[in-house]
Enzyme design. Structure first.
Site, PDB file in Angstrom:
ATOM      1  N   HIS A  96       0.860  -1.198   0.000  1.00 21.31           N
ATOM      2  CA  HIS A  96       0.000   0.000   0.000  1.00 21.31           C
ATOM      3  C   HIS A  96       0.895   1.246   0.000  1.00 21.31           C
ATOM      4  O   HIS A  96       1.936   1.261   0.667  1.00 21.31           O
ATOM      5  CB  HIS A  96      -0.906  -0.015   1.233  1.00 21.31           C
ATOM      6  CG  HIS A  96      -2.009   0.992   1.154  1.00 21.31           C
ATOM      7  ND1 HIS A  96      -1.787   2.346   1.306  1.00 21.31           N
ATOM      8  CD2 HIS A  96      -3.327   0.859   0.888  1.00 21.31           C
ATOM      9  CE1 HIS A  96      -2.934   2.983   1.160  1.00 21.31           C
ATOM     10  NE2 HIS A  96      -3.891   2.108   0.902  1.00 21.31           N
ATOM     11  N   GLU A 168      -4.366   1.624  -7.076  1.00 19.21           N
ATOM     12  CA  GLU A 168      -4.736   2.700  -6.156  1.00 19.21           C
ATOM     13  C   GLU A 168      -3.882   3.915  -6.461  1.00 19.21           C
ATOM     14  O   GLU A 168      -2.807   4.085  -5.850  1.00 19.21           O
ATOM     15  CB  GLU A 168      -4.455   2.286  -4.706  1.00 19.21           C
ATOM     16  CG  GLU A 168      -5.439   1.352  -4.119  1.00 19.21           C
ATOM     17  CD  GLU A 168      -5.593   1.587  -2.611  1.00 19.21           C
ATOM     18  OE1 GLU A 168      -6.706   1.413  -2.139  1.00 19.21           O
ATOM     19  OE2 GLU A 168      -4.616   1.955  -1.945  1.00 19.21           O
TER      20      GLU A 168
HETATM   21  P1  13P Z   1     -10.053   5.804   0.510  1.00 16.32           P
HETATM   22  O1  13P Z   1     -11.167   4.893   0.090  1.00 16.32           O
HETATM   23  O2  13P Z   1     -10.279   6.407   1.865  1.00 16.32           O
HETATM   24  O3  13P Z   1      -9.741   6.814  -0.541  1.00 16.32           O
HETATM   25  O4  13P Z   1      -8.734   4.911   0.694  1.00 16.32           O
HETATM   26  C1  13P Z   1      -8.304   4.144  -0.367  1.00 16.32           C
HETATM   27  C2  13P Z   1      -7.283   3.235   0.162  1.00 16.32           C
HETATM   28  O5  13P Z   1      -6.163   3.637   0.424  1.00 16.32           O
HETATM   29  C3  13P Z   1      -7.677   1.819   0.395  1.00 16.32           C
HETATM   30  O6  13P Z   1      -6.581   0.996   0.583  1.00 16.32           O
END
Ligand code: 13P
Length: 251
Positions: A96, A168
């Site tokens: 992440h 992401e």
């Molecule tokens: P949000 O949904 O709060 O934007 O976060 C995304 C995230 O980092 C999930 O791993």
């Protein structure tokens, strides 16, 4: 392929709040989750054992937010993959962007973690994604390719092994974002094409899901899941509230 709905609670909730949310979700989704959906919650390390026992009799699956790579060593202040396995974790989020930054993790360390997770039978959720600067440059494709190639070095998927890639983009994580649907679809299509250079095509189609993360909420879930390139979502903020996460699960 199943549609994945994965809640990443990060460190947002206190132990009492996590317990309350897990009990409420467990009650609502004890037996009835729409077919073809796989729901996962990833509590903080501190709350994972408690949440594990609460959701065990329900349709909700357990995931973790990572672990320390040296699983057979005694490391002060960390969590081992073996402990996660013992608690019944089925999934683990690795790479992440927040963890890459906070713990200075590079792609090689993340690759090592993916292999350790897979060895222990956990399904890795490999997060990739560019920041705004890279997005604005013409380096985006190269950047994503690099994260995939290095992150997946020597990963061999056997028949029943699963792998989830979470796209992401850092610039889309709340309070920014979300990405527009056409950009999400374009990037997922690119990722699938890049994965074809890394994994055999039959494995890619059967064993790998590509999910999107970044400001997904109850208002945009239907549109995002509507893209054929999207196999699911990884949700931060909106997964930490009962009403919003329930609506997302039932979208
Ligand atoms: P949000 O949904 O709060 O934007 O976060 C995304 C995230 O980092 C999930 O791993």
């Amino acid at each position: 392929m199943k549609k994945y709905i994965i809640g990443n609670w990060k460190t947002v909730l206190s132990p009492k709040q996590s317990e309350k949310l897990a009990i409420a979700l467990g009650k609502k989704f004890k037996q009835k989750i729409k077919t073809g959906r796989e729901v996962v919650i990833c509590p903080s390390y501190l709350d994972i054992a408690n949440v594990a026992s609460i959701i065990k009799p329900t349709k909700i699956n357990l995931g973790a937010q990572g672990f320390f790579s040296g699983n057979y060593q005694a490391i002060t202040g960390s969590v081992s993959v073996l402990a996660l396995k013992e608690l019944g974790c089925k999934y683990v989020i690795l790479g992440h962007s927040e963890a890459r930054l906070a713990y200075k993790l590079d792609d090689m360390q993340i690759n090592h973690q993916i292999r350790l997770a897979a060895e222990q039978g956990l399904i890795p959720i490999l997060c990739i994604g560019e920041d705004q600067e890279t997005r604005a440059s013409n380096q985006k494709e190269m950047f994503i390719k690099n994260q995939l190639v290095k992150g997946l070095t020597n990963i061999r998927l056997r028949d029943n092994d699963k792998l989830i890639i979470a796209y992401e983009p850092i610039w889309a994580i709340s309070p920014n974002g979300p990405a527009q649907l056409d950009e999400i679809t374009r990037m997922h299509t690119l990722i699938r094409r890049l994965l074809l250079e890394i994994l055999p095509a039959n494995r890619l189609n059967k064993n790998v899901a590509i999910v999107y993360g970044g400001s997904v909420d109850a208002n945009n879930i239907k549109e995002i899941m509507g893209s054929a390139a999207v196999d699911g979502v990884l949700i931060g903020k909106a997964s930490t509230d009962f009403d919003s996460f329930s609506s997302i699960i039932n979208y």
